[in-house]
Design an enzyme around this catalytic site. Structure first.
Site, short mmCIF file in Angstrom:
data_model
loop_
_atom_site.label_atom_id
_atom_site.label_comp_id
_atom_site.label_asym_id
_atom_site.label_seq_id
_atom_site.Cartn_x
_atom_site.Cartn_y
_atom_site.Cartn_z
N TRP A 57 53.95 33.31 59.56
CA TRP A 57 53.59 33.99 60.76
C TRP A 57 53.84 35.73 60.50
CZ3 TRP A 57 50.06 32.25 63.53
CH2 TRP A 57 49.68 30.75 63.32
N ASP B 6 59.32 37.63 67.07
CA ASP B 6 58.31 36.75 67.42
C ASP B 6 59.36 35.38 67.63
OD1 ASP B 6 56.70 34.56 67.64
OD2 ASP B 6 55.27 35.21 65.85
N LYS C 170 55.13 25.62 72.69
CA LYS C 170 56.08 24.93 71.88
C LYS C 170 57.20 24.46 72.49
CE LYS C 170 54.33 27.58 67.99
NZ LYS C 170 53.33 26.67 67.70
#
Ligand SMILES: Cc1ncc(COP(=O)(O)O)c(C=O)c1O
Length: 361
Positions: A104, A175, A199
């Protein structure tokens, strides 16, 4: 019926109580005669839902008053572009620092490079993303526009459990998509915290951005107005129509978290769940998690069977026992168990029992 435990990395398991409450309120929210999905985002009913969600998230993370909480759309990937578009305008010749810890942060680097000069200050590539490079090796830019970190790499299972030292005035952008609300965090140490909701917060479609006041108001002219944090902040996330139903579910999750005792209590449970699962994986060499134990994620636990020819049998046996979505991300293979806040310890215990059974222990 077998109890189902869903180990998906996201969209992921939500608290059953929240889904039950949403089901009960589906056709008629609090006597309004409307579903939340049918309400105007400018009406008093939805405004009250929005404000409660914002306040509860602020309480849960102890977000200081000089930070705005924005509920946006576009997911974490969009923020990879939105963040440089909002932040690099503060500098004359902007450089953005990154720590490359996995898939990511890798994607974030590529996207940011479209808007600014990028400096990869440290990379874990040579360890195949199994550790966080030690801070002593980071080559940070003294006046960087910001330092971007992915504090939990969802695919690689690597979690940064410390707040780095940065040159004065350089904001840290984190993030936290896959571990926000799973552990206590000192928001004041960050300039921006962001994450997709799907999530640990709620359904896909909501992106939470927590941003310090002084970092708002610097968007580049090319930044779409709906992604200019100033417009979003000034309009209580209603510059354009927000993802109303997703914000409502997120609000129910925040209330559920408060009933669980807040983030400190949740963190203790997450520590215990992760301990249980890693202990089963480490018991012998039948399974393998390759991440340096210091940086193992409490949320996303990738693992491999020593004999990979047994992968399909493992997954079929898991499914038969109600243990779902354990297949690893296609880019790395193997297995992955995501054990977010809403995964009860009973679910982790059921997985551990199956790991032991399949390994013939
Ligand atoms: C850490 C992290 N960042 C960013 C993303 C991308 O988020 P989205 O799919 O919401 O754009 C994900 C998605 O899984 C993620 O795990």
């Amino acid at each position: 019926m077998t109890t189902i435990y869903n180990f998906s990395a996201g969209p992921a398991v939500l608290p059953k109580e929240v889904l039950q409450q949403a089901a009960a309120e589906m056709l008629d929210w609090h006597g309004s005669g409307m579903s939340v999905m049918e309400m105007s985002h400018r009406g008093p009913e939805f405004i009250s839902i929005y404000r409660a969600a914002e306040r509860d998230l602020r309480d849960l993370l102890a977000v200081p008053d000089n930070y705005r909480i924005l509920f946006m759309q576009g997911g974490g990937l969009s923020q990879n572009a939105v963040i440089p578009m909002n932040l690099v305008g503060r500098k004359r010749d902007p450089v953005v620092d990154f720590i490359h810890t996995g898939s990511w942060s890798g994607k974030s680097i590529k996207e940011a490079a479209r808007y600014a000069k990028v400096n990869v200050a440290a990379s874990a590539q040579e360890s195949r993303y199994t550790r966080v490079p030690p801070q002593s090796e980071w080559k940070l830019t003294p006046d960087a526009a910001y330092l971007h970190l992915c504090t939990n790499e969802t695919i690689d299972g690597v979690e940064i459990d410390f707040v780095p030292e940065v040159p004065a005035g350089v904001p840290i952008v984190a993030d936290m998509s896959s571990h926000i609300l799973s552990r206590q965090v000192d928001v004041a140490k960050y300039g921006v915290i962001f994450g997709g909701a799907q999530k640990n917060i709620g359904p896909a479609g909501v992106t939470v951005v927590i941003v310090r006041d002084d970092l708002i108001g610097h968007a580049l002219p090319i930044c779409p107005s709906a992604f200019d944090w100033k417009n979003v902040a000034e309009n209580e996330s209603m510059f354009n129509t927000p993802p109303t139903y997703g914000i409502y579910i997120a609000g129910l999750v925040f209330q559920w978290l408060k009933r669980q005792g807040g983030i400190a209590a949740m963190e203790q449970r997450n520590i215990e769940k992760a301990r249980l699962l890693y202990a089963a994986l480490d018991a012998d060499d039948f399974y393998q998690n390759r991440v340096d134990p210091q940086y193992r994620s409490r949320m996303n636990v990738p693992f491999y069977l020593r004999d990979e020819s047994k992968n399909e049998a493992f997954l079929a046996g898991a499914k038969a026992r109600g243990l779902l979505q354990l297949k690893g991300h296609k880019s790395v293979g193997g297995m992955r168990a995501s054990i977010y806040n809403a995964m009860p310890i009973e679910g982790v215990q059921a997985l551990v029992d199956y790991l032991n059974e399949f390994a013939g222990r």
